[in-house]
Scaffold this active site. Structure first.
Site, mmCIF file in Angstrom:
data_model
loop_
_atom_site.group_PDB
_atom_site.id
_atom_site.type_symbol
_atom_site.label_atom_id
_atom_site.label_comp_id
_atom_site.label_asym_id
_atom_site.label_seq_id
_atom_site.Cartn_x
_atom_site.Cartn_y
_atom_site.Cartn_z
ATOM 1 N N ASP A 75 3.781 -6.433 2.971
ATOM 2 C CA ASP A 75 3.532 -5.042 2.566
ATOM 3 C C ASP A 75 2.634 -4.273 3.544
ATOM 4 O O ASP A 75 2.639 -3.040 3.539
ATOM 5 C CB ASP A 75 2.892 -5.006 1.170
ATOM 6 C CG ASP A 75 3.739 -5.699 0.113
ATOM 7 O OD1 ASP A 75 4.949 -5.882 0.360
ATOM 8 O OD2 ASP A 75 3.205 -6.077 -0.945
ATOM 9 N N ARG A 119 5.888 -2.932 -2.411
ATOM 10 C CA ARG A 119 5.094 -2.589 -3.584
ATOM 11 C C ARG A 119 4.708 -1.109 -3.574
ATOM 12 O O ARG A 119 5.586 -0.286 -3.433
ATOM 13 C CB ARG A 119 3.877 -3.504 -3.663
ATOM 14 C CG ARG A 119 3.676 -3.984 -5.082
ATOM 15 C CD ARG A 119 2.455 -4.777 -5.214
ATOM 16 N NE ARG A 119 2.770 -6.177 -5.384
ATOM 17 C CZ ARG A 119 1.865 -7.107 -5.506
ATOM 18 N NH1 ARG A 119 0.585 -6.798 -5.417
ATOM 19 N NH2 ARG A 119 2.205 -8.343 -5.699
HETATM 20 O O1 F6P Z 1 3.664 -8.478 -1.977
HETATM 21 C C1 F6P Z 1 4.818 -8.925 -1.349
HETATM 22 C C2 F6P Z 1 6.020 -8.642 -2.197
HETATM 23 O O2 F6P Z 1 7.162 -9.138 -1.542
HETATM 24 C C3 F6P Z 1 6.203 -7.183 -2.589
HETATM 25 O O3 F6P Z 1 6.754 -6.411 -1.560
HETATM 26 C C4 F6P Z 1 7.088 -7.334 -3.798
HETATM 27 O O4 F6P Z 1 6.975 -6.234 -4.689
HETATM 28 C C5 F6P Z 1 6.539 -8.567 -4.431
HETATM 29 O O5 F6P Z 1 5.923 -9.322 -3.426
HETATM 30 C C6 F6P Z 1 7.585 -9.388 -5.101
HETATM 31 O O6 F6P Z 1 6.970 -10.499 -5.656
HETATM 32 P P1 F6P Z 1 7.768 -11.556 -6.543
HETATM 33 O O7 F6P Z 1 8.692 -12.276 -5.643
HETATM 34 O O8 F6P Z 1 6.683 -12.422 -7.083
HETATM 35 O O9 F6P Z 1 8.481 -10.752 -7.593
#
Ligand code: F6P
Length: 289
Positions: A75, A119
């Site tokens: 991010d 995010r």
């Molecule tokens: O923070 C990294 C990230 O890939 C974000 O871009 C994304 O919203 C989130 O993690 C997704 O996380 P998970 O795989 O736990 O849903």
């Protein structure tokens, strides 16, 4: 060190660790302290983003554990460092996906939407969109007007080319839109983002009559082999983290400032979310439509 031989081209984790919230569990921090002592670990180097480093910072501040942070997230949203590692790899994957979509956009004259992660920060969308020659980039920092997006779509078709829209998973239209995943929370209480790409697909098709398709890149952006930039940055962060541990500088984090690696307070790491400034977004807007 045989334990780390050959890991440069590998993404992800070699330990099998994942983002988890030790404070969500009763006695979590105390168990970490016990386990570290039992394993004879002198210090913990926590590698991650806002959540991991937030927890690492609390482990140091509230439980006096010897912790050093290293900023790693696709991010790129940590205020204390110019870049986090993982970001460059993610934007290159997203850029390549956009490059490949140009073929179908041009031959089938469809509106193509690419939903990327990030995010609540638009860094991935901004960089991948600009590098991939997207015609519209939508980021969380600026609410978008669907009608205006449709006007830009029309303008693009008027020039005999089909538009490619990059939308960040956290981008929102004026008036808001129900996120498909809004009821799902992770261990840190964050809403699971995603769904805006398909929502936009429906809106554009309904309003313009143009065939519209969304591609959600999802975790593809977080996998595979890291770029040279990320390998160098991770290696340099690692070197400086080891030096900091050697010097007993617990409670700090390695940060990239310009081309230098500096140590900052771990509390600073998550103090401020780094978002795309308005002036930078304005530079991308020049190419919209
Ligand atoms: O923070 C990294 C990230 O890939 C974000 O871009 C994304 O919203 C989130 O993690 C997704 O996380 P998970 O795989 O736990 O849903």
């Amino acid at each position: 060190m045989p334990e780390v031989r050959g890991i440069l081209p590998r993404g992800g984790t070699v330990l099998g660790s994942s983002r988890t919230n030790p404070f969500a569990d009763d006695g979590g921090p105390a168990r970490i302290a016990e386990n570290l002592a039992a394993a004879g670990v002198d210090g913990l180097i926590a590698i991650g983003g806002e959540d991991t480093l937030g927890a690492a910072s609390r482990l140091h501040e509230e439980h006096e554990l010897p912790v050093i942070g290293v900023p790693k997230t696709i991010d790129n949203d940590l205020g204390a460092t110019d870049y986090t590692f993982g970001f460059d790899t993610a934007i290159n994957i997203a850029m390549e996906a956009i490059d490949r979509l140009h073929t179908t956009a041009d031959s089938h004259h469809r509106v193509l939407i690419v939903e990327v992660m990030g995010r609540h920060a638009g860094w991935i969308a901004f960089h991948a969109g600009l590098a991939g020659g997207a015609n519209i980039i939508l980021i969380p920092e600026r609410k978008f007007d669907v009608e205006q997006v449709c006007d830009l779509v029309g303008r693009r078709f008027a020039s005999h080319f089909a538009p490619i829209i990059v939308v960040a998973e956290g981008a929102e239209p004026e008036g808001g839109v129900p996120s498909a995943e809004a009821d799902k929370l992770d261990a840190f209480g964050h809403v699971r983002l995603g769904g805006v790409g398909h929502w936009l697909e429906g809106e554009i098709e309904r309003r313009t009559g143009k065939e519209t398709r969304a591609t959600v890149l999802g975790h593809v952006q977080r996998g595979g082999t890291p770029t040279a930039f990320d390998r160098v940055l991770a290696t340099r962060f690692g070197l400086h983290a080891i030096d900091a541990a050697d010097a007993g500088k617990w409670g700090t984090m390695t940060a990239l400032r310009g081309t230098d690696i500096q140590l900052v307070q771990l509390t600073e790491a998550t103090a401020e979310l780094k978002t795309v400034p308005e002036s930078l977004y304005a530079e991308a807007e020049v190419f919209f439509g």
